[in-house]
Structure formats: structure tokens, C-alpha cells
Design a protein around this motif. Structure first.
Motif, mmCIF file in Angstrom:
data_model
loop_
_atom_site.group_PDB
_atom_site.id
_atom_site.type_symbol
_atom_site.label_atom_id
_atom_site.label_comp_id
_atom_site.label_asym_id
_atom_site.label_seq_id
_atom_site.Cartn_x
_atom_site.Cartn_y
_atom_site.Cartn_z
ATOM 1 N N SER A 183 0.833 -1.202 0.000
ATOM 2 C CA SER A 183 0.000 0.000 0.000
ATOM 3 C C SER A 183 0.867 1.251 0.000
ATOM 4 O O SER A 183 1.852 1.339 0.736
ATOM 5 N N ARG A 212 -10.755 -1.735 -8.998
ATOM 6 C CA ARG A 212 -11.353 -2.097 -7.697
ATOM 7 C C ARG A 212 -10.329 -1.968 -6.566
ATOM 8 O O ARG A 212 -10.671 -1.576 -5.450
ATOM 9 N N SER A 254 -10.031 1.672 -5.621
ATOM 10 C CA SER A 254 -11.265 2.193 -5.027
ATOM 11 C C SER A 254 -11.608 1.520 -3.695
ATOM 12 O O SER A 254 -12.573 1.904 -3.041
ATOM 13 N N GLY A 255 -10.820 0.517 -3.299
ATOM 14 C CA GLY A 255 -11.049 -0.146 -2.012
ATOM 15 C C GLY A 255 -12.090 -1.243 -2.043
ATOM 16 O O GLY A 255 -12.497 -1.736 -0.992
ATOM 17 N N ARG A 256 -12.519 -1.684 -3.249
ATOM 18 C CA ARG A 256 -13.545 -2.722 -3.345
ATOM 19 C C ARG A 256 -12.970 -4.115 -3.597
ATOM 20 O O ARG A 256 -13.700 -5.101 -3.559
ATOM 21 N N GLN A 300 -11.029 -7.683 -3.197
ATOM 22 C CA GLN A 300 -10.844 -8.665 -2.131
ATOM 23 C C GLN A 300 -9.462 -9.292 -2.277
ATOM 24 O O GLN A 300 -8.977 -9.511 -3.395
ATOM 25 N N ARG A 301 -8.881 -9.620 -1.147
ATOM 26 C CA ARG A 301 -7.519 -10.175 -1.137
ATOM 27 C C ARG A 301 -7.594 -11.655 -0.774
ATOM 28 O O ARG A 301 -7.897 -11.999 0.373
ATOM 29 N N TRP A 351 -5.562 -10.767 -5.960
ATOM 30 C CA TRP A 351 -6.619 -9.768 -5.773
ATOM 31 C C TRP A 351 -7.746 -9.988 -6.764
ATOM 32 O O TRP A 351 -7.523 -10.375 -7.911
#
Length: 253
Positions: free
Chosen positions: A148, A228, A231-233, A235-236, A252
């Protein structure tokens, strides 16, 4: 400059390997009104990544294993396969990531022996075929590029898992090389890229390399996941596990 680059300063990219060597990158804007996808082909990942940095891309999602396990399966691969259950042939599209100990093997035979020693299991031919691309990507990206705050933020993706998410969770019914498979993948992309037919199907992408249509669509699905991610949508899959060289082993979606 295309309308995507001119109309939306926040850009992301999706990358897929091209048969025979090289890469294709799909670049699209983050803005809701940005529907044009810009394609480019590259003979080396070094040049592709340099271009992404110069363009100021926010994220670049790549279809290749990056973080490699020391033994056993990566949790991210297991989770990815679980999302593709129910459709014949889809789970097998997620090749087990080769173990880290085999990365520098000179031959397939050597790699198989190393894999047997470090995880008591052999190495598939499909996994062995990924070595040149894995080495190339890991030779360019540093672990911090996948953390990040990186710019661009690099991430590992798997197109079939992304397409399943695009379709509301249902895996694609047909193989991507079949006409029906191309049609259903285009149908899943059109809501997010309204002009995907014009850009991906009717517009010739100058090469070499010369990507197939399935490569093009895989790159677009990766770009959708990169969008995504920023934008924080997204999934990891696989949690926050890292390999012994500090590369994340996440996928991701």
C-alpha cells in the motif's frame, strides 16, 4: 492522447502475457465516465513497467504468480480454485504456483527434483512454463511495489477469478479460447467498458508481440480488478502471507 487518458487523470492498468513472449497492457481511467481502454504491447516487462511509471498509473494488476511458497500450496491459489468450482475445467486454470526453491533451476528435470525435495511433490509442466515470466516480473518489481502506498501499486490477479467476480460470482461456462467463451467474457465486461467491442475486437493492436483476443480480454479483466483495488472494493485472497523474499502471495479480485 486517447479520450481515456485525456478525460480522467487517474489511470490503472491490467497486464497479461502474450503467447510466444511479451505482454499486453490495458489502461483505463478510474472515473465512471471513462470507458475507453487503451492497449499497448511490450516485448519486456521492464519497458512496460517504465511506461506505467511515466504515465503515473495508480495500480497495475498482473496475471502471473509473484510471491512463491517454500512448500505446499499457496492459500491464495486454493481460494481462487474454490471460486471456480462448478464449471468443468475452470479450477484447472489456476496452476499451482511453483515453489521458491525451484525458481533458478536450469532445466525442468532439475526443477522437478528441487520441488520434490522442498515440498515432497513434483512440478507440473504448466508451472514450469511460467518460470521465464515469473523471473522477469520479479526482476523488475520489488516487494515494496506490491505494498500500500506504492506508485504504481502492483498486484497479482487471475483473470478467471476476476471474470467470475464480474459475472456476480459465477465462473465462466466456456473456455476462453472458444467462441462462446469470448462472447460471455465480452458480455461480462460491457457493463464496465461500454465500448469494449470497438476497442478490443474491431481495433487492431500493433505488434509485435501479437496478442490473441483472449489475451486482450484477460488484460481488461485485470484492469477492472486494478480499478477495484484503488477504489477499495477488491478482495484479497490468501490473506497477507509473504514468501521468504518478502513478496506478497495474495491474489486480488
Amino acid at each position: 492522447m486517447t479520450s481515456a487518458e485525456g478525460g480522467c487523470p487517474r489511470l490503472v492498468g491490467g497486464v497479461d502475457g502474450v503467447r510466444g513472449g511479451g505482454w499486453i497492457m490495458a489502461v483505463t481511467g478510474m472515473c465512471s465516465e471513462s470507458s475507453v481502454t487503451v492497449f499497448s504491447v511490450w516485448s519486456s516487462f521492464t519497458d512496460l513497467w517504465s511506461h506505467a511509471c511515466r504515465k503515473g498509473l495508480r495500480a497495475v494488476a498482473v496475471d502471473i504468480p509473484i510471491g512463491l511458497p517454500c512448500g505446499g500450496a499457496r492459500p491464495s491459489d486454493t481460494e481462487a480454485r474454490s471460486r471456480l468450482k462448478g464449471r468443468p475445467g475452470r479450477t484447472s486454470s489456476v496452476f499451482p504456483a511453483p515453489p521458491l526453491c525451484t525458481l533458478e533451476a536450469d532445466t525442468y528435470q532439475d526443477a522437478r527434483k528441487m520441488a520434490q525435495r522442498c515440498r515432497e511433490k513434483g512440478l507440473t509442466a504448466q508451472a514450469n512454463a511460467l518460470f521465464p515470466r515469473i523471473r522477469e516480473v520479479r526482476g523488475v518489481l520489488q516487494p515494496d511495489d506490491l505494498q500500500s502506498g506504492a506508485g504504481p501499486l502492483a498486484a497479482e490477479v487471475h483473470p478467471e477469478v476476476s471474470f467470475a467476480a464480474l459475472a456476480g460470482g459465477a465462473p465462466m461456462r466456456f473456455h476462453k479460447s472458444r467462441q462462446a467463451g469470448v462472447a460471455e467474457r465480452l458480455a461480462s465486461l460491457v457493463a464496465h467498458f461500454p465500448n469494449i467491442m470497438e476497442e478490443a475486437v474491431r481495433t487492431q493492436i500493433p505488434g509485435p508481440p501479437a496478442p490473441g483476443l483472449d489475451d486482450v480480454l484477460d488484460a481488461v479483466s485485470a484492469a477492472w480488478t486494478a480499478r477495484r483495488l484503488i477504489s477499495g472494493r477488491a478482495q484479497r485472497l490468501g490473506g497477507c502471507a509473504k514468501d521468504e523474499t518478502n513478496y506478497p502471495m495474495s491474489i486480488w479480485v
